[in-house]
Design an enzyme around this catalytic site. Structure first.
Site, short mmCIF file in Angstrom:
data_model
loop_
_atom_site.label_atom_id
_atom_site.label_comp_id
_atom_site.label_asym_id
_atom_site.label_seq_id
_atom_site.Cartn_x
_atom_site.Cartn_y
_atom_site.Cartn_z
N GLY A 28 63.21 59.47 10.07
CA GLY A 28 62.00 59.65 10.85
C GLY A 28 61.75 58.46 11.75
O GLY A 28 62.38 58.30 12.80
N GLY A 29 60.87 57.57 11.32
CA GLY A 29 60.42 56.44 12.15
C GLY A 29 61.55 55.68 12.83
O GLY A 29 61.48 55.40 14.03
N HIS A 74 60.26 71.07 5.66
CA HIS A 74 59.93 69.64 5.64
C HIS A 74 58.64 69.44 4.85
O HIS A 74 57.73 70.27 4.90
CB HIS A 74 59.76 69.11 7.07
N TRP A 109 62.31 63.34 15.07
CA TRP A 109 61.29 62.68 15.90
C TRP A 109 59.87 63.08 15.51
O TRP A 109 58.92 62.49 15.98
CB TRP A 109 61.52 63.04 17.37
N LYS A 110 59.72 64.12 14.71
CA LYS A 110 58.39 64.65 14.38
C LYS A 110 57.62 64.90 15.69
O LYS A 110 58.24 65.25 16.69
CB LYS A 110 57.68 63.71 13.41
P1 13P Z 1 60.66 58.29 7.68
O1 13P Z 1 62.09 57.87 7.93
O2 13P Z 1 59.73 57.87 8.76
O3 13P Z 1 60.23 57.87 6.31
O4 13P Z 1 60.64 59.88 7.69
C1 13P Z 1 61.54 60.60 6.94
C2 13P Z 1 61.44 62.02 7.27
O5 13P Z 1 60.46 62.68 6.96
C3 13P Z 1 62.55 62.64 8.00
O6 13P Z 1 62.44 64.02 8.03
#
Ligand code: 13P
Length: 253
Positions: A237-238, A99, A12-13
């Site tokens: 991520g997204g 990361h 989720w960042k």
């Molecule tokens: P995205 O899927 O948004 O490109 O991000 C990948 C990521 O950094 C997962 O750790």
């Protein structure tokens, strides 16, 4: 040896509030109750603030929780840091280390990533060790050399007795959050190269260690990426912020 069980990990960042995370988790668990995802394991890699509530909600389900970082120190006067012992005490299963956003914005190097991974393992959790090349390094034909160097330095001295105790995520930096994805062939080739290195470094567990791909993984490209022998899951991520997309990726595993 049969392929390791896939791991579909949503990173989720720095998104969502803790209160929103609770309703999202309830919704995810209700959807999984109605339509279980058969293949593999699900994990949500979330901010520290979200972990206590999400861990209790997901306890005993097929959804594991993970943190996005950890201190390399055991305990003490390190204001602002969160220790592996604290995360383990909450019931956290995974911890992402190295990361590319930590490497880029916080100057983390392979030695620090190695220290964090060791700390995570010492507390019985599973490090998801992230590696990946920059665009210029790939264009110069150096992607494999760069990535394998990162893996070797990040795993220095680690000796997991169980293959499930370690996960390595290949995330090409140029593919993260850009909408650009490695081709399935490139992801497969890097996965195979990492596997060969693991066979040398950790021969007793190498074939069972899960190797994830990350970088703009979406429902439309997940099935092809996840079909590669050395792509044993995704770090998403997204797309993991959209419940339908996350479940569609999990269903493709
Ligand atoms: P995205 O899927 O948004 O490109 O991000 C990948 C990521 O950094 C997962 O750790």
């Amino acid at each position: 040896m049969s392929r390791p069980q896939p791991l579909i990990a949503g990173n989720w960042k720095m998104n969502r509030l803790p209160s929103e995370a609770v309703s999202w988790t309830r919704e995810l668990l209700a959807r999984l109750d109605r339509a279980p995802v058969e293949a593999g394991e699900l994990a949500l890699i979330v901010p520290y603030t979200h972990l206590p509530a999400m861990t209790s909600l997901a306890f005993g389900t097929q959804v594991a929780l993970g943190a996005q970082d950890v201190s390399a120190h055991e305990e003490g006067a390190y204001t602002g840091e969160v220790s592996a012992a604290m995360l383990a005490d909450l019931g956290t299963r995974y911890v992402v280390v190295g990361h590319s956003e930590r490497r880029a914005y916080h100057g983390e190097d392979d030695a620090l990533v190695n220290a964090k991974a060791a700390r995570v393992m010492a507390h019985g959790m599973v490090p998801i060790v992230c590696v990946g090349e920059q665009r210029a390094e790939r264009d110069a034909g150096r992607a494999e050399e760069v990535v394998l160097g990162q893996v070797e330095r990040a795993l220095q001295g680690l000796a997991p007795a169980d293959p499930a105790a370690l996960v390595v995520a290949y995330e090409p930096v140029w593919a993260i959050g850009t909408g650009l994805t490695a081709t399935a062939a490139d992801a497969a080739a890097m996965g195979a190269a990492i596997r060969r290195l693991l066979r040398r470094l950790l021969p007793t567990v190498a074939d069972g260690v899960r190797l994830l791909y990350g970088g703009s993984m979406k429902p439309g490209n997940a099935a092809e990426l996840l079909a590669q022998p050395d792509v044993n899951g995704g770090l998403i991520g997204g797309a993991s912020l959209q419940l339908d997309d996350y479940l569609a990726i999990a269903a493709a595993a």
